[in-house]
Motif scaffolding. Sequence first.
Motif, PDB file in Angstrom:
ATOM      1  N   VAL A 100       4.011   2.101   6.804  1.00 21.37           N
ATOM      2  CA  VAL A 100       3.495   3.297   6.742  1.00 21.37           C
ATOM      3  C   VAL A 100       4.855   4.507   6.988  1.00 21.37           C
ATOM      4  CG1 VAL A 100       1.341   2.806   7.884  1.00 21.37           C
ATOM      5  CG2 VAL A 100       3.159   3.333   9.290  1.00 21.37           C
TER       6      VAL A 100
ATOM      7  N   ASP B  26       1.571   3.980  -4.183  1.00 21.87           N
ATOM      8  CA  ASP B  26       1.820   4.964  -3.151  1.00 21.87           C
ATOM      9  C   ASP B  26       1.149   6.170  -3.428  1.00 21.87           C
ATOM     10  OD1 ASP B  26       4.751   5.180  -1.799  1.00 21.87           O
ATOM     11  OD2 ASP B  26       3.939   7.138  -2.294  1.00 21.87           O
TER      12      ASP B  26
ATOM     13  N   GLN C   7      -0.615   7.572  10.112  1.00 22.74           N
ATOM     14  CA  GLN C   7      -0.602   6.065  10.095  1.00 22.74           C
ATOM     15  C   GLN C   7      -1.841   5.487  10.538  1.00 22.74           C
ATOM     16  OE1 GLN C   7       2.408   5.948  13.407  1.00 22.74           O
ATOM     17  NE2 GLN C   7       3.975   6.541  12.097  1.00 22.74           N
TER      18      GLN C   7
ATOM     19  N   TYR D  57       0.778  -1.134  -0.151  1.00 22.92           N
ATOM     20  CA  TYR D  57      -0.004  -0.021   0.099  1.00 22.92           C
ATOM     21  C   TYR D  57       0.895   1.320  -0.058  1.00 22.92           C
ATOM     22  CZ  TYR D  57      -3.796   2.976   1.157  1.00 22.92           C
ATOM     23  OH  TYR D  57      -5.088   3.967   1.046  1.00 22.92           O
ATOM     24  N   CYS D  58       1.932   1.322   0.558  1.00 19.63           N
ATOM     25  CA  CYS D  58       2.801   2.349   0.672  1.00 19.63           C
ATOM     26  C   CYS D  58       4.231   2.049   0.040  1.00 19.63           C
ATOM     27  CB  CYS D  58       3.231   2.772   2.250  1.00 19.63           C
ATOM     28  SG  CYS D  58       1.611   3.020   3.299  1.00 19.63           S
TER      29      CYS D  58
ATOM     30  N   THR E 209       1.016  -2.481   4.803  1.00 17.48           N
ATOM     31  CA  THR E 209       1.154  -0.860   4.861  1.00 17.48           C
ATOM     32  C   THR E 209       2.514  -0.669   5.825  1.00 17.48           C
ATOM     33  OG1 THR E 209      -0.397  -0.869   7.149  1.00 17.48           O
ATOM     34  CG2 THR E 209      -1.251  -0.635   5.172  1.00 17.48           C
TER      35      THR E 209
ATOM     36  N   ILE F 139      -4.042   5.580   7.476  1.00 16.05           N
ATOM     37  CA  ILE F 139      -3.668   4.471   6.446  1.00 16.05           C
ATOM     38  C   ILE F 139      -4.247   3.184   6.878  1.00 16.05           C
ATOM     39  CG2 ILE F 139      -1.733   2.957   5.608  1.00 16.05           C
ATOM     40  CD1 ILE F 139      -0.146   5.810   5.388  1.00 16.05           C
TER      41      ILE F 139
END
Length: 384
Positions: A285, A246, A315, A223-224, A283, A318
């Motif tokens: 983060v 991203d 965080q 995800y990141c 994630t 997310i």
Amino acid sequence: MTPQARLSAAIEVLDQILAGAAAEQALTNWGRASRFAGSGDRAGVRDLVFDALRCRRSYAALGGALSGRGLVLGGLRDRGLDPAEWFTGIGHAPSVLGAADAGFPAEGNVGLDCPDWLADPLQAALGDDFAGVMQAMRRRAPIFLRVNLAKAAVAEARAALADEGILCRLNSLAKTALEVTENARKIQNSQAYLSGMVELQDAASQAVIAALPLRDGQRVLDYCSGGGGKALAMAAQARLDVDAHDVDPRRMRDIPARAARAGVQIKLVETAAIGTGYDVILTDVPCSGSGSWRRDPQGKWALTPARLAELCAIQADILDRAAQIVAPTGTLAYATCSMLRAENEDQIAQFLKRNPAWHSPHQQRFSPLQGADGFFVALLTRES
């Protein structure tokens, strides 16, 4: 360049950094303006600069001032060298010492190069390891490689590297992790790296991937993603359908070339195009980076309470967003390269309080005392 001239160059670069320049940019600017400096000189100046940034507080105390001169002077004293033999004013050496160059002992948080406001939170998170970890963060980080199991076995990759003069040893944090012990500067021009057999990646970062429940046939989302290091590592673990996302797609621009070199498939997905029903979402983060201060020492001194609070809010957001797109029986993984409870255990506890249908079957910390960066990973699943 003489060793004394390298000290003068480091003083110049450090003064630019202390005035607000980014370390990498300041070093690049100096290198472009110093065509006489060979590769060994540039590497030597870089080492001096980053050593001073890691130990900024203690070196400033030992050197008598928070300045380029004070930091370089403090570094000599920290290594037990006589500064008078280096600060001679002869040729390109720094000018001779004066009364203003007297320093004082670096003790307590100063000697540990720990910002005062972070000492209590770090002590609470690290316990008896606090002093040892902070001392470890004052030194250069080891260089780790990840063996790409999609292309080679660990022993095969290690042998290939050795043939090119790059010696490595195994690391217990992850079966794919190799710590480089000789000739790290040869890596990026080595055939083992150029062929995709190995990638640069910290051992604790690899251990985070090893903690994920990855199996053939799963849909997985990084995800990141940033530059895609963890997406590449996941793609090498099993036959997966890997998406990388991203919030700033420009950070992912190198992923296609890296994936092609590694022999894996990774699909880049923009925010508006993210689907649902992922079996695993990682994630990794944005965080304080407190576990990787050895690699980004400016980050230690730039972090503020306000920025930490902002990061914690990011965080949490997310986590909540990613939880909405995990398959009902899927796993949401949360990771930071932080050592602070506010970004780790406390963040997970708050998520579980907001989402009582979830639980965390696994949480794990990785300490710099294990040789790699400080990392944290937590797995989250819905109650069955």
